[in-house]
Design a protein around this motif. Structure first.
Motif, PDB file in Angstrom:
ATOM      1  N   LYS A 236       0.834  -1.201   0.000  1.00 50.67           N
ATOM      2  CA  LYS A 236       0.000   0.000   0.000  1.00 50.67           C
ATOM      3  C   LYS A 236       0.867   1.249   0.000  1.00 50.67           C
ATOM      4  N   THR A 237       0.258   2.338  -0.410  1.00 52.53           N
ATOM      5  CA  THR A 237       0.894   3.634  -0.166  1.00 52.53           C
ATOM      6  C   THR A 237       0.486   4.065   1.241  1.00 52.53           C
ATOM      7  N   ILE A 238       1.117   5.110   1.727  1.00 49.97           N
ATOM      8  CA  ILE A 238       0.807   5.595   3.072  1.00 49.97           C
ATOM      9  C   ILE A 238      -0.646   6.079   3.154  1.00 49.97           C
ATOM     10  N   PHE A 239      -1.178   6.565   2.036  1.00 52.38           N
ATOM     11  CA  PHE A 239      -2.556   7.080   2.033  1.00 52.38           C
ATOM     12  C   PHE A 239      -3.558   5.929   2.191  1.00 52.38           C
ATOM     13  N   GLN A 240      -3.221   4.774   1.635  1.00 54.56           N
ATOM     14  CA  GLN A 240      -4.105   3.618   1.768  1.00 54.56           C
ATOM     15  C   GLN A 240      -3.932   2.972   3.147  1.00 54.56           C
ATOM     16  N   GLN A 241      -2.738   3.106   3.696  1.00 54.12           N
ATOM     17  CA  GLN A 241      -2.443   2.499   4.990  1.00 54.12           C
ATOM     18  C   GLN A 241      -3.167   3.240   6.116  1.00 54.12           C
ATOM     19  N   ASP A 242      -2.959   4.550   6.183  1.00 57.41           N
ATOM     20  CA  ASP A 242      -3.597   5.339   7.240  1.00 57.41           C
ATOM     21  C   ASP A 242      -3.560   6.818   6.852  1.00 57.41           C
ATOM     22  N   LEU A 243      -4.723   7.312   6.489  1.00 57.48           N
ATOM     23  CA  LEU A 243      -4.797   8.716   6.054  1.00 57.48           C
ATOM     24  C   LEU A 243      -4.393   9.693   7.148  1.00 57.48           C
ATOM     25  N   ARG A 244      -4.459   9.221   8.402  1.00 57.39           N
ATOM     26  CA  ARG A 244      -4.112  10.122   9.511  1.00 57.39           C
ATOM     27  C   ARG A 244      -2.638  10.049   9.866  1.00 57.39           C
ATOM     28  N   ALA A 245      -1.892   9.152   9.195  1.00 60.48           N
ATOM     29  CA  ALA A 245      -0.459   9.020   9.497  1.00 60.48           C
ATOM     30  C   ALA A 245       0.268  10.314   9.130  1.00 60.48           C
ATOM     31  N   SER A 246       1.322  10.629   9.875  1.00 60.41           N
ATOM     32  CA  SER A 246       2.093  11.849   9.566  1.00 60.41           C
ATOM     33  C   SER A 246       2.631  11.770   8.136  1.00 60.41           C
ATOM     34  N   GLY A 247       2.979  10.555   7.703  1.00 61.90           N
ATOM     35  CA  GLY A 247       3.525  10.384   6.357  1.00 61.90           C
ATOM     36  C   GLY A 247       2.528  10.770   5.273  1.00 61.90           C
ATOM     37  N   ALA A 248       1.246  10.541   5.517  1.00 61.63           N
ATOM     38  CA  ALA A 248       0.225  10.905   4.528  1.00 61.63           C
ATOM     39  C   ALA A 248       0.135  12.418   4.429  1.00 61.63           C
ATOM     40  N   SER A 249       0.116  13.057   5.561  1.00 62.15           N
ATOM     41  CA  SER A 249       0.047  14.521   5.572  1.00 62.15           C
ATOM     42  C   SER A 249       1.326  15.114   4.942  1.00 62.15           C
ATOM     43  N   ASP A 250       2.488  14.516   5.253  1.00 61.09           N
ATOM     44  CA  ASP A 250       3.752  15.057   4.730  1.00 61.09           C
ATOM     45  C   ASP A 250       3.842  14.919   3.200  1.00 61.09           C
ATOM     46  N   TYR A 251       3.508  13.733   2.688  1.00 57.34           N
ATOM     47  CA  TYR A 251       3.618  13.576   1.232  1.00 57.34           C
ATOM     48  C   TYR A 251       2.518  14.338   0.487  1.00 57.34           C
ATOM     49  N   SER A 252       1.390  14.559   1.137  1.00 58.85           N
ATOM     50  CA  SER A 252       0.373  15.413   0.535  1.00 58.85           C
ATOM     51  C   SER A 252       0.922  16.844   0.424  1.00 58.85           C
ATOM     52  N   ASP A 253       1.615  17.272   1.467  1.00 55.91           N
ATOM     53  CA  ASP A 253       2.210  18.622   1.445  1.00 55.91           C
ATOM     54  C   ASP A 253       3.329  18.732   0.398  1.00 55.91           C
ATOM     55  N   VAL A 254       4.106  17.665   0.259  1.00 56.06           N
ATOM     56  CA  VAL A 254       5.166  17.680  -0.763  1.00 56.06           C
ATOM     57  C   VAL A 254       4.538  17.804  -2.156  1.00 56.06           C
ATOM     58  N   ALA A 255       3.465  17.043  -2.373  1.00 53.98           N
ATOM     59  CA  ALA A 255       2.778  17.130  -3.675  1.00 53.98           C
ATOM     60  C   ALA A 255       2.299  18.563  -3.918  1.00 53.98           C
ATOM     61  N   SER A 256       1.763  19.191  -2.892  1.00 51.59           N
ATOM     62  CA  SER A 256       1.300  20.587  -3.036  1.00 51.59           C
ATOM     63  C   SER A 256       2.473  21.515  -3.352  1.00 51.59           C
ATOM     64  N   GLU A 257       3.599  21.282  -2.696  1.00 53.79           N
ATOM     65  CA  GLU A 257       4.772  22.135  -2.952  1.00 53.79           C
ATOM     66  C   GLU A 257       5.302  21.960  -4.378  1.00 53.79           C
ATOM     67  N   ILE A 258       5.244  20.730  -4.864  1.00 53.23           N
ATOM     68  CA  ILE A 258       5.692  20.471  -6.247  1.00 53.23           C
ATOM     69  C   ILE A 258       4.815  21.262  -7.219  1.00 53.23           C
ATOM     70  N   ILE A 259       3.504  21.170  -6.995  1.00 54.57           N
ATOM     71  CA  ILE A 259       2.539  21.890  -7.843  1.00 54.57           C
ATOM     72  C   ILE A 259       2.814  23.388  -7.789  1.00 54.57           C
ATOM     73  N   GLU A 260       3.090  23.870  -6.584  1.00 47.64           N
ATOM     74  CA  GLU A 260       3.360  25.308  -6.374  1.00 47.64           C
ATOM     75  C   GLU A 260       4.680  25.710  -7.062  1.00 47.64           C
ATOM     76  N   ARG A 261       5.716  24.928  -6.858  1.00 48.80           N
ATOM     77  CA  ARG A 261       7.024  25.284  -7.430  1.00 48.80           C
ATOM     78  C   ARG A 261       6.999  25.289  -8.953  1.00 48.80           C
ATOM     79  N   LEU A 262       6.242  24.367  -9.522  1.00 50.76           N
ATOM     80  CA  LEU A 262       6.201  24.266 -10.983  1.00 50.76           C
ATOM     81  C   LEU A 262       5.118  25.151 -11.580  1.00 50.76           C
ATOM     82  N   LYS A 263       4.365  25.821 -10.693  1.00 48.78           N
ATOM     83  CA  LYS A 263       3.205  26.640 -11.121  1.00 48.78           C
ATOM     84  C   LYS A 263       2.292  25.792 -12.006  1.00 48.78           C
ATOM     85  N   PHE A 264       2.117  24.551 -11.587  1.00 49.91           N
ATOM     86  CA  PHE A 264       1.304  23.605 -12.355  1.00 49.91           C
ATOM     87  C   PHE A 264      -0.172  23.913 -12.143  1.00 49.91           C
ATOM     88  N   LYS A 265      -0.909  23.987 -13.238  1.00 48.75           N
ATOM     89  CA  LYS A 265      -2.337  24.301 -13.131  1.00 48.75           C
ATOM     90  C   LYS A 265      -3.112  23.001 -12.930  1.00 48.75           C
TER      91      LYS A 265
END
Ligand SMILES: Nc1ncnc2c1ncn2[C@@H]1O[C@H](COP(=O)(O)OP(=O)(O)OP(=O)(O)O)[C@@H](O)[C@H]1O
Ligand SMILES: [Mg+2]
Length: 285
Positions: A236-265
């Motif tokens: 599983k990915t961390i999101f499938q394992q436990d959405l409340r895990a710190s790892g789920a929140s952290d990788y969700s934030d990384v994904a948001s930062e990637i989108i922000e850095r690349l100005k991805f629409k």
């Protein structure tokens, strides 16, 4: 046109594979219309073991990156949907170890993956392509760097020696860039991984990494979290394992930062993961 990101560091066990799997899963959670392809370019095949559909574990008849780089198959034939909607995988195989010398001495030594991607329609099908690299500076890292427009470099905060030898990685990126026609591969960011701020080593290393690379370091540091190992054991990915895990929140934030850095629409509608682990759709503003 897909944004191609190689996740790379020649040091072992720093969280490359964990970052590819969970950033990929994090990105597709940002929008129901997001399509992400993850490519396992490591003969160890850890990404494949994590994401390959469990019910097909015998890998029977499965085309892998080994055949693609060996010129025996096109990359489209190797694509497998994972258990997460929008997230597809190009699996690896242990055979890739044996094939490395042939690839190294053949036409695909540098351009293999780039050519395989360019010959196919995948660049138009996906928003992001994330490449998992093996822990060395060899042929597969060369292929990944040549194919990628960006690199993410995970660095572990739990290792005093995490920054030692990083110059070899910079030299590798530069060497490939000298060879590279057109746009050069840029560093999208350094990602602090395995970070337990209760420890002195994490405090020291986090400061050292942020001092060394400034704003290029992602604001989000991936906290140490035993749920990652549990998730891998269960394919599983961390999101499938436990959405409340710190790892789920952290990788969700990384994904948001990637989108922000690349100005991805973001393709709408956006899918937001709330703190308590429930999901809701909100329109893109
Ligand atoms: N933030 C974290 N907290 C706790 N464990 C983690 C974390 N990130 C990764 N791990 C664990 O550390 C181990 C190594 O992680 P991973 O396989 O992602 O590293 P890697 O850089 O890909 O390794 P390799 O160089 O061998 O390919 C795995 O067992 C993984 O579950
Ligand atoms: Mg790995």
């Amino acid at each position: 046109m897909a944004i191609i990101i190689a996740v790379t560091n020649h040091k072992g066990g720093v969280g490359k594979t964990t970052t590819v799997a969970n950033t990929g899963a994090g990105l597709v959670r940002k929008s129901k219309k997001m399509h992400v392809l993850v490519i396992d370019l490591d003969p160890q095949s850890n990404l494949t073991q994590n994401l390959f559909p469990h019910e097909r574990r015998d890998y029977k008849g499965q085309t892998t990156i080994a055949q693609v780089l060996g010129g025996a198959a096109i990359i489209d034939d190797a694509i497998v949907p994972t258990s997460i909607k929008g997230l597809d995988l190009v699996p690896s195989h242990i055979d890739l170890f044996e094939q490395e010398p042939n690839i190294q001495n053949g036409a695909g030594a540098v351009l293999g993956l780039h050519s395989a991607l360019s010959r196919s329609d995948v660049l138009n099908k996906y928003d992001f392509i994330l490449i998992d690299c093996p822990p060395n500076l060899g042929t597969f890292m060369t292929n990944a760097l040549y194919a990628a427009s960006h690199v993410i470099i995970p660095i572990e905060a739990s290792n005093r020696f995490a920054l030692d030898g990083i110059q070899s990685l910079f030299k590798k990126v530069n060497d490939v860039n000298v060879f590279k026609q057109g746009t050069k591969t840029q560093t999208l960011g350094y990602l602090i991984t395995r970070c337990d701020m209760r420890t002195n080593i994490a405090k020291t290393m986090t400061t050292a990494i942020r001092q060394a690379f400034g704003d290029l370091v992602f604001r989000t540091a991936i906290r140490s979290n035993t749920d990652f190992d549990k998730a891998i054991m269960l394919n599983k990915t961390i999101f499938q394992q436990d959405l409340r895990a710190s790892g789920a929140s952290d990788y969700s934030d990384v994904a948001s930062e990637i989108i922000e850095r690349l100005k991805f629409k973001l393709p709408s509608p956006e899918l937001v993961v709330q703190k308590e682990g429930t999901e809701r759709e909100v329109p893109v503003t």
